[in-house]
Enzyme design. Structure first.
Site, PDB file in Angstrom:
ATOM      1  N   LYS A   1       0.830  -1.199   0.000  1.00  0.00           N
ATOM      2  CA  LYS A   1       0.000   0.000   0.000  1.00  0.00           C
ATOM      3  C   LYS A   1       0.865   1.250   0.000  1.00  0.00           C
ATOM      4  CE  LYS A   1      -3.053   0.467   3.195  1.00  0.00           C
ATOM      5  NZ  LYS A   1      -3.927   1.484   2.590  1.00  0.00           N
TER       6      LYS A   1
ATOM      7  N   ILE B   1     -14.225 -18.441   3.113  1.00  0.00           N
ATOM      8  CA  ILE B   1     -14.336 -17.024   3.476  1.00  0.00           C
ATOM      9  C   ILE B   1     -15.609 -16.382   2.945  1.00  0.00           C
ATOM     10  CG2 ILE B   1     -13.079 -14.815   3.469  1.00  0.00           C
ATOM     11  CD1 ILE B   1     -11.731 -17.145   4.995  1.00  0.00           C
TER      12      ILE B   1
ATOM     13  N   SER C   1     -17.063 -16.077  -0.736  1.00  0.00           N
ATOM     14  CA  SER C   1     -17.418 -16.150  -2.152  1.00  0.00           C
ATOM     15  C   SER C   1     -16.923 -17.456  -2.760  1.00  0.00           C
ATOM     16  CB  SER C   1     -16.828 -14.968  -2.908  1.00  0.00           C
ATOM     17  OG  SER C   1     -15.437 -14.952  -2.782  1.00  0.00           O
TER      18      SER C   1
ATOM     19  N   ARG D   1      -5.140  -2.551 -12.601  1.00  0.00           N
ATOM     20  CA  ARG D   1      -6.379  -2.718 -11.849  1.00  0.00           C
ATOM     21  C   ARG D   1      -6.895  -1.383 -11.310  1.00  0.00           C
ATOM     22  NH1 ARG D   1     -10.066  -5.930  -9.732  1.00  0.00           N
ATOM     23  NH2 ARG D   1     -10.811  -5.326  -7.682  1.00  0.00           N
TER      24      ARG D   1
ATOM     25  N   ASP E   1     -17.186  -8.944   7.397  1.00  0.00           N
ATOM     26  CA  ASP E   1     -15.827  -8.785   6.874  1.00  0.00           C
ATOM     27  C   ASP E   1     -15.280  -7.386   7.135  1.00  0.00           C
ATOM     28  OD1 ASP E   1     -15.739 -11.341   5.767  1.00  0.00           O
ATOM     29  OD2 ASP E   1     -16.653 -10.680   3.885  1.00  0.00           O
TER      30      ASP E   1
ATOM     31  N   GLU F   1      -5.606 -13.665   6.078  1.00  0.00           N
ATOM     32  CA  GLU F   1      -4.544 -14.066   5.180  1.00  0.00           C
ATOM     33  C   GLU F   1      -3.284 -14.311   5.998  1.00  0.00           C
ATOM     34  OE1 GLU F   1      -3.534 -10.960   2.290  1.00  0.00           O
ATOM     35  OE2 GLU F   1      -1.523 -11.585   2.810  1.00  0.00           O
TER      36      GLU F   1
ATOM     37  N   HIS G   1      -4.729 -16.507  -4.143  1.00  0.00           N
ATOM     38  CA  HIS G   1      -4.415 -15.584  -5.241  1.00  0.00           C
ATOM     39  C   HIS G   1      -3.708 -16.284  -6.395  1.00  0.00           C
ATOM     40  CE1 HIS G   1      -4.980 -13.246  -1.589  1.00  0.00           C
ATOM     41  NE2 HIS G   1      -5.559 -12.388  -2.384  1.00  0.00           N
TER      42      HIS G   1
HETATM   43  N1  GLN Z   1     -16.399 -12.492   1.998  1.00  0.00           N
HETATM   44  C1  GLN Z   1     -15.589 -11.922   0.964  1.00  0.00           C
HETATM   45  C2  GLN Z   1     -15.296 -12.965  -0.096  1.00  0.00           C
HETATM   46  O1  GLN Z   1     -15.169 -14.079   0.222  1.00  0.00           O
HETATM   47  C3  GLN Z   1     -14.275 -11.393   1.495  1.00  0.00           C
HETATM   48  C4  GLN Z   1     -13.452 -10.759   0.405  1.00  0.00           C
HETATM   49  C5  GLN Z   1     -12.205 -10.084   0.889  1.00  0.00           C
HETATM   50  O2  GLN Z   1     -11.768 -10.276   1.987  1.00  0.00           O
HETATM   51  N2  GLN Z   1     -11.587  -9.288   0.093  1.00  0.00           N
HETATM   52  O3  GLN Z   1     -15.185 -12.672  -1.258  1.00  0.00           O
HETATM   53 ZN    ZN Z   2      -9.854 -11.448   2.203  1.00  0.00          ZN
END
Ligand code: GLN
Ligand code: ZN
Length: 756
Positions: A114, A432, A434, A516, A600, A667, A696
């Site tokens: 960042k 998590i 999605s 991006r 989240d 993470e 990723h």
């Molecule tokens: N709940 C979201 C997902 O699983 C979390 C995304 C994220 O942390 N960037 O996509």
């Molecule tokens: Zn995440």
């Protein structure tokens, strides 16, 4: 008064650079064609600024990927492994930016971090003991000459020696100090070269000066620049700072031979006070950053003129400038065709800010500026009543009291109650939120948006996807299921659409990294939930199975940090308003029988102040409560999860524990599990699911690998508190690798469980 711009967005009005670069990456266009697009964009941006009457226009603010990476190349700091690929210059550059896998070899991309307190990310330079820094690239000179051909005199912008060294990563024994000599020579050569070209001004960006600095670091800066500035000749040097104030080094930088100093008077809270106390040297020009480079609101001329007149009391030569590069702003409002006029009139994106700077530059010259139409027009906007004011929600925030931030039963007790309620095995497995956003998923959403399908058809399709997702997870044997998040691909816009007070844009893209871009929505007024947001999806998902399905929400701090905030109320006020909206959603979910709710906070750390002594007073003191506000009312047996990304939480582990969630996932795999030590050292109480593999990458982790990771975690984490999950949402992955990875994850948890 003369005017200046620190830097201009480079992706183009309609993200032309992004699309051209991506075509180039796919081999669909040649390097030459990409160059043509880049050249056109630079020309357009310079001419735009020239037409707007800006006196100090930047060059070399363009980049194919990132300015730090450009500086790395300029200074010959390309690590051997990339040089050895034997690629041409452009290809080597992109190999560092994106990694390279092909005939010439296999290298990873540079790490990304960042950029201070923004949502922009820079490529971290890798310095090895054999790195030899010398001036080697040509980009700033080339761009300077290019602009000159259009008859535009520009100031090349180059990341300063100090910031470059401070942000670099040192892989060997050497530290920044070992490179002082080489840097002095290289920057001296840059000045010599610019002098030969007849360049009038150069801008060295040194944002690292607004961070907490030690006396040694300041000495190091002074020593570097004493020598670099010895090579100025006829080139005038502007030392540019932004994102904060220079409280640690004001006097030191004023004593150096800079010709101009750029200070940020918006985020640099103490800069005005420093000016008052010390005055500004008469032989230098103050580039006063008063136009907000980061936010999208029109500038309040009255306020800025007052500020400028105060500044002028202490500085003789003042140029009006942006607070930071306009890179952090979208390109232009002209692309917003659907926005209502009485909303639009409040905004100024990068292009419109140029006009503001220009208008202000001559308004300040007028003896009777209040009579000028430009001034009056601006006053009208600020005196007009804003839409979306809610007395009701304001009162609700004002009435919040301690009990709104505290769950009735404390976490240790809750843990016992929940263990009984859910009866999970050791190391419960989950994801998590999605699941892969396949073409089918995206098509369904876009068809609905364009009106090709009606709401009913759209929802039916979402429900079908949810059902398949639930079945898939049951088959995999996961313990806590999710509905898959097929109704969204964005963590903020989806929520914002169901909140009053939010405004959306069509094309207001801002570069986040490389190609991006993100399109943050705008908090325009008081925020209030209009209708339930996620309830129907969660309810349906839960109706399909006996296993618990998590309700999935984005937390208030993340919603706030990934939006353009208002400037007329505090961040705390906005966070609490959003918090109340999320609380309503949480309570609705609970009422409908959802027993686990995940809120989240992916971007919790994003706006942590640069100065350590402001972490609490300016941020954590309301950010953590804003999260607690969302879940304070739920029953003790309702389990609250949260999730965080982008690591580096070591320093705020205690505060994260203080969010009082029951379970947190984050993470960990890329940060080599260092976070685990911090958890132990801080006696972390929340149950944790440090990600066991990196989502990723399309790579499938093996069972053995995950077993090993879990065993390592168990050395530091109590077995009764460990959860097993990937390190983030699976939306960017494909289905086959997702299933294979999760299968291995469940299997690994089972093996470790049985081994105990
Ligand atoms: N709940 C979201 C997902 O699983 C979390 C995304 C994220 O942390 N960037 O996509
Ligand atoms: Zn995440």
């Amino acid at each position: 008064m003369k005017s200046a711009v620190i830097g201009f967005p480079r992706v183009g009005k309609l993200r032309e650079l992004k699309f051209a670069s991506e075509k180039y990456f796919r081999g669909q266009i040649t390097e030459e064609s990409l160059d043509v697009v880049a050249k056109e964009l630079r020309k357009e941006h310079w001419q735009l600024q020239q037409k707007a009457g800006i006196d100090f226009i930047s060059s070399n603010d363009f980049s194919f990927y990132d300015g730090m990476l450009d500086t790395t190349v300029l200074l010959n700091a390309i690590p051997k492994e990339y040089q050895k690929l034997g690629l041409n210059e452009q290809q080597t550059y992109f190999a560092m930016a994106r990694g390279y896998q092909g005939e010439q070899g296999d290298v990873k991309a540079f790490a990304m971090k960042k950029w201070f307190n923004t949502n922009y990310h820079y490529m971290v330079p890798e310095i090895n003991d054999d790195t030899k820094i010398t001036l080697c690239g040509n980009k700033p000179f080339h761009e300077y000459k290019e602009a000159k051909e259009y008859g535009i005199e520009t100031k090349p912008v180059i990341i300063g020696a100090f910031t470059f060294l401070k942000l670099a990563k040192y892989n060997g024994k050497n530290t920044a100090a070992n490179y002082a000599e080489q840097l002095v020579k290289a920057y001296g050569d840059i000045l010599n070269k610019l002098n030969e070209l007849g360049t009038k001004w150069v801008q060295f960006d040194e944002p690292a000066l607004v961070t907490d600095l030690t006396a040694e670091e300041i000495q190091f800066f002074v020593a570097l620049y004493k020598r670099i500035l010895g090579n100025k000749n006829n080139v005038k040097v502007l030392l540019q700072t932004y994102f904060g104030d220079v409280r640690d080094c004001y006097k030191d930088i004023m004593d150096l031979e800079f010709d101009g100093i750029g200070l940020d008077f918006l985020e640099g809270k103490r800069n005005l006070e420093l000016l008052r106390l010390n005055n500004f040297p008469e032989d230098k020009i103050l580039f006063a950053g008063v136009i907000n480079g980061k936010n999208i609101w029109k500038c309040d001329y009255k306020r800025i003129l007052d500020m400028l007149s105060e500044i002028k009391k202490h500085a003789k030569n003042v140029v009006i400038s942006t607070s930071c590069s306009l890179l952090h702003n979208p390109y232009t409002l002209e692309n917003e065709t659907k926005m209502e006029e009485n909303v639009k009139k409040h905004f100024a994106f990068a292009k419109e800010k140029l006009s503001e700077i220009h208008e202000l530059s001559y308004i300040t010259e007028s003896d009777d500026y209040e009579a000028l139409t430009e001034y009056k027009r601006n006053r009208e906007v600020f005196e007009a009543v804003r839409l979306y004011e809610s007395k009701e929600i304001q009162a609700e925030v004002a009435a919040l009291s301690e009990k709104d931030f505290i769950r009735k039963i404390d976490r240790k007790e809750r843990e016992k109650i929940q263990k009984k309620e859910f009866g999970f095995p050791l190391f419960p497995t989950t994801t998590i939120g999605s699941f892969p956003q396949t073409q089918e998923v995206k098509k369904n959403r876009s068809n609905y948006r364009t009106g090709e399908i009606d709401e009913k058809t759209y929802e039916k399709q979402v429900f079908k996807l949810i059902e398949a997702c639930i079945r898939q997870q049951e088959e995999l044997g996961l313990d806590v299921l999710v509905h898959g998040e097929y109704e969204r691909n964005d963590m903020v816009e989806f929520f914002g659409e169901n909140l009053e007070g939010y405004v959306f844009t069509e094309k207001a893209w801002v570069q986040s990294y490389g190609t991006r871009c993100v399109k943050p929505p705008i908090i325009f007024g008081d925020v209030k939930r209009i209708r339930p947001i996620t309830v129907k999806y969660s309810k349906y998902a839960q109706s399909l199975t006996n296993k618990p399905v998590k309700g999935m929400l984005t937390g208030p701090v993340t919603i706030l940090n990934w939006s353009f905030p208002r400037e007329d109320v505090s961040l705390q006020e906005m966070a609490y308003q959003i918090g109340i909206a999320i609380r309503e959603e949480v309570c609705d979910l609970e009422k409908l029988g959802i027993k686990i709710i995940q809120i989240d906070e992916a971007a919790l750390k994003e706006k942590l102040p640069i100065r350590r002594n402001e972490w609490y007073s300016e941020y954590l003191d309301w950010a953590i409560p804003a999260f607690r506000l969302c879940h304070s009312r739920v029953k003790p047996e309702t389990q609250i999860h949260t999730h965080m990304c982008y690591s580096e939480f070591e320093e705020i582990v205690k505060d994260i524990d203080n969010m009082d969630a029951d379970v947190i996932s984050f993470e960990a795999s890329r940060s080599k599990l260092t976070i685990i030590d911090a958890l132990k050292a801080n006696n972390f109480e929340t149950e944790v699911g440090p990600g066991v593999y990196d989502i990723h990458s399309p790579r499938i982790p093996t069972v053995e690998e995950i077993v090993q990771v879990l065993q390592k975690m168990l050395e530091k984490i109590d077995k009764n508190k460990l959860w097993v999950n990937p390190d983030c949402g699976l939306k960017t992955r494909g289905i086959p690798e997702t299933i294979a990875s999760l299968k291995n994850l469940v299997e690994a948890a089972k093996i470790v469980r049985e081994s105990l």
